[in-house]
Motif scaffolding. Structure first.
Motif, PDB file in Angstrom:
ATOM      1  N   ALA A 183       5.224  11.191  -1.833  1.00  0.00           N
ATOM      2  CA  ALA A 183       5.457   9.783  -1.493  1.00  0.00           C
ATOM      3  C   ALA A 183       6.941   9.449  -1.461  1.00  0.00           C
ATOM      4  N   ARG A 184       7.330   8.617  -0.477  1.00  0.00           N
ATOM      5  CA  ARG A 184       8.715   8.146  -0.354  1.00  0.00           C
ATOM      6  C   ARG A 184       8.698   6.624  -0.372  1.00  0.00           C
ATOM      7  N   LYS A 185       9.833   6.006  -0.670  1.00  0.00           N
ATOM      8  CA  LYS A 185       9.889   4.547  -0.701  1.00  0.00           C
ATOM      9  C   LYS A 185       9.513   3.937   0.642  1.00  0.00           C
ATOM     10  N   HIS A 222       3.879   0.381  -6.101  1.00  0.00           N
ATOM     11  CA  HIS A 222       5.233   0.654  -5.582  1.00  0.00           C
ATOM     12  C   HIS A 222       6.004   1.499  -6.605  1.00  0.00           C
ATOM     13  N   PRO A 223       6.883   2.401  -6.123  1.00  0.00           N
ATOM     14  CA  PRO A 223       7.642   3.264  -7.051  1.00  0.00           C
ATOM     15  C   PRO A 223       8.449   2.513  -8.102  1.00  0.00           C
ATOM     16  N   THR A 276      10.375  -4.086  -0.211  1.00  0.00           N
ATOM     17  CA  THR A 276      10.381  -5.174  -1.203  1.00  0.00           C
ATOM     18  C   THR A 276      11.790  -5.676  -1.490  1.00  0.00           C
ATOM     19  N   THR A 277      12.814  -4.951  -1.015  1.00  0.00           N
ATOM     20  CA  THR A 277      14.207  -5.330  -1.249  1.00  0.00           C
ATOM     21  C   THR A 277      14.992  -5.187   0.049  1.00  0.00           C
ATOM     22  N   LYS A 278      16.206  -5.716   0.047  1.00  0.00           N
ATOM     23  CA  LYS A 278      17.062  -5.604   1.232  1.00  0.00           C
ATOM     24  C   LYS A 278      17.366  -4.140   1.541  1.00  0.00           C
TER      25      LYS A 278
END
Length: 650
Positions: free
Chosen positions: A12-14, A300-301, A20-22
């Motif tokens: 898994a990768r982000k 989420h990670p 969820t963030t900029k």
């Protein structure tokens, strides 16, 4: 909860999650967003979590979507500002459970943990996040539309009683200052909304999408108020006339349960809440598309090393259908998902099971293969034309509808196909089983045969030591108000359960759920419940006090004092003393309760029940374990009434 924190898939990768963030937005090469969803739950990319489903649905439309989970609502609101303005709208996903039910017990005490927050923390969401988030966004970005979804907004779309504030409240549109509510399961209405907005329409021009609610002036109601509309008593009338509120609810529930519903209008603050009728039930093809989206099935990670209790419960489970035609008076499932069953295809279900099999921590056991109810998969009306005219809240109460197909054959086929996979050691059924469906005598002998086969296979192959069922009470009078079958049916089912266990040499327990202080229930009813369950050798601990939640007939009865369908008065225990007096009868076997129970039975003129409970009985303190046949230990904190079954997601 003792389970370990989530183990993430090594590949898994982000970028596999919605951003969820900029920084995560930039990882995708995006310089702007179309939709930003603010979620009061932790972000779990799984089809049982509403924000993930809506986010993936929007992604499949080719839109750039981000999720901001559990933003900090204090201070400078930086979490609300960090991604800037979306091109289309902000979406509010307040959580898989109503925020107040999630936070407080029926006694308004703080729950031991927030099941949808990392490590069960209580400080990750505000009370009423729908209102809090919406007002913040409205103050920061007054020109960007705000769209509400989820349980909290869906069940508060019209005037409703709020147990935690102990007051009748307006539509949540008024308090939140939002533009629109998407109620119920949101994939189809949000798809239509995005199409309309992408074509250049402003939110104030979009008034014709099914399954949406909005505020407008009388002159702005499309087509004006017509004879086909259901016009409710105004909010201001309901404030001083409880019978008017009860009358309103009957119409709201009836329209929620019709295939061809009417538009609902309610006046409030010199405007009208307009509730458009819902979409028809989803087809198998449509519901498959929702579950076949590219979920990672993981938190989420950012939560690595943290435990999200609700996820730990469902990560190895599969939801096979939506909807429930049980119509229980205290339950919100049919109000949110509808009473018509939408079933997934066998292929889609098996595809998800194979995904679970690949998870690093999967040991061969599916925790649940079910839905809002365990055994309604593939069921519906034999003649759809009959269903089109029906407005009954339940297809099985007070009796099973003769037009209902009760064949368990399709469900057995799913069980067999899943269990045939070599990696599956056992699939458990953790959802609530409707034993009234299993005991129903159909005119079709085939249905009766498959019901018997299903019952045997359920007990022999799909129970993890304890089978949970929900008789809820023993009094026929109370059960009628609950829209539940007679307790005699539970006794009949228990007899079958015990016979099969004896024959197959199984040491399994049946775990009954019960509710105290439901409208219509008195202390005498609870005392008789104690006597009846004692005869069955139950030491009850799977119990709860009735919790009034918005948009249920039980809540409206509890608040108004009237049955909305008959407008006859109904007694409800409301004070702390009255509630505790009822609840204590669940625990007649505890030595510390005996004196109070004997005193209460004498006070209400039923000293005869003292002998039935205690004569010749020596009660000792004892720890009841799984080895105590026919006795239940599985204590539960007061779970929200009507929300025991899984998948309350929006």
């Amino acid at each position: 909860m003792t389970s370990s924190p989530t183990n993430f898939h090594p590949a898994a990768r982000k970028e596999d999650w919605l951003p969820t963030t900029k920084k995560e937005v930039e990882l995708r090469g995006w310089d702007s967003l179309d939709v930003i969803i603010f979620s009061a739950d932790a972000y779990v990319d799984h089809p049982s979590f509403g924000a993930a489903v809506i986010g993936r649905t929007l992604e499949a439309l080719g839109l750039r979507v981000a999720i901001v989970p559990q933003p900090d609502w204090h201070g400078d609101f930086r979490d609300f500002k960090k991604l800037g303005k979306p091109r289309l709208f902000f979406g509010i996903a307040p959580g898989c459970m109503d925020s107040m039910v999630n936070k407080y017990t029926a006694n308004r005490r703080l729950r031991s943990e927030d099941a949808y927050s990392p490590d069960g923390r209580h400080d990750c969401r505000p009370e009423y996040p729908t209102i809090v988030y919406s007002k913040i966004l409205r103050s920061l970005f007054p020109d960007v539309p705000v769209i509400l979804g989820g349980i909290e907004a869906s069940l508060r779309r019209l005037t409703h009683y709020d147990y935690w504030k102990d007051e009748l409240r307006k539509s949540i549109l008024c308090d939140s200052e939002a533009d629109m509510i998407i109620y119920g399961m949101g994939e189809k209405p949000i798809t239509a909304l995005c199409a309309e907005m992408s074509s250049g329409k402003s939110i104030n021009e979009i008034h014709d999408i099914p399954q949406t609610a909005y505020l407008c002036r009388e002159s702005e109601i499309p087509g004006g108020i017509s004879a086909d509309d259901v016009v409710l008593h105004p909010h201001e009338t309901c404030l001083h006339d409880k019978k008017a509120q009860a009358e309103n609810f009957k119409h709201i529930e009836e329209e929620s349960n019709k295939l061809h519903a009417s538009r609902i209008l309610q006046e409030v603050d010199d405007k009208y809440v307009v509730v458009n009728p819902p979409y028809p039930p989803m087809t198998t093809e449509e519901i498959d598309k929702c579950y076949d989206l590219p979920y990672t099935r993981l938190p989420h990670p950012k939560y690595k090393g943290k435990r999200i209790p609700a996820y730990e419960m469902i990560k190895h489970s599969v939801n096979i259908h939506r909807g429930c035609f049980g119509g229980c008076a205290f339950c919100t499932i049919s109000a949110h998902q509808g009473k018509f069953i939408s079933s997934r295809s066998k292929e889609s279900i098996l595809k998800e099971v194979r995904q679970i099999i690949k998870m690093p921590d999967f040991k061969g056991y599916l925790s649940d293969l079910g839905g809002p109810s365990a055994n309604m998969y593939g069921m519906g009306g034999k003649d759809w034309r009959v269903c089109e005219k029906c407005k009954r809240p339940s297809c099985i109460n007070p009796a099973v509808c003769p037009n209902l197909n009760t064949d368990h054959g399709q469900l057995l086929d799913i069980y067999h196909a899943v269990d045939a996979l070599p990696e599956i050691k056992k699939s458990f059924i953790g959802s609530g089983v409707r034993y009234d469906l299993l005991l129903h005598k159909s005119k079709d002998e085939n249905c009766n045969k498959t019901a018997k086969t299903y019952t045997r296979e359920l007990i022999c192959k799909h129970v993890s030591g304890r089978l949970k069922v929900a008789p809820e009470h023993t009094s026929d009078k109370v059960l009628r108000l609950m829209r539940k079958p007679s307790f005699k049916q539970f006794e009949e089912f228990k007899k079958i359960f015990d016979e099969i266990n004896t024959k197959e040499n199984l040491r399994q327990q049946i775990i009954p759920y019960f509710i105290s202080s439901h409208p219509g229930c008195t202390e005498e009813d609870m005392a008789e419940l104690a006597v009846i369950t004692k005869k069955l050798n139950f030491h009850l601990e799977q119990v709860q006090d009735f919790t009034p939640t918005p948009m249920t007939v039980s809540t409206e009865t509890w608040y108004t004092g009237f049955d909305p369908y008959t407008l006859q008065p109904v007694y409800s225990a409301k004070t702390q003393r009255e509630k505790l007096a009822q609840r204590q009868f669940f625990f007649w076997y505890k030595p510390e309760e005996r004196r109070n129970i004997e005193r209460e039975l004498t006070r209400i003129g039923r000293p005869d029940l003292i002998k039935k409970l205690y004569s010749g009985v020596s009660i000792h303190k004892k720890t009841f374990t799984q080895d105590d046949d026919n006795r239940t230990k599985h204590r539960r904190e007061e779970k929200p009434t009507g929300m025991r079954r899984r998948n309350s997601r929006k």
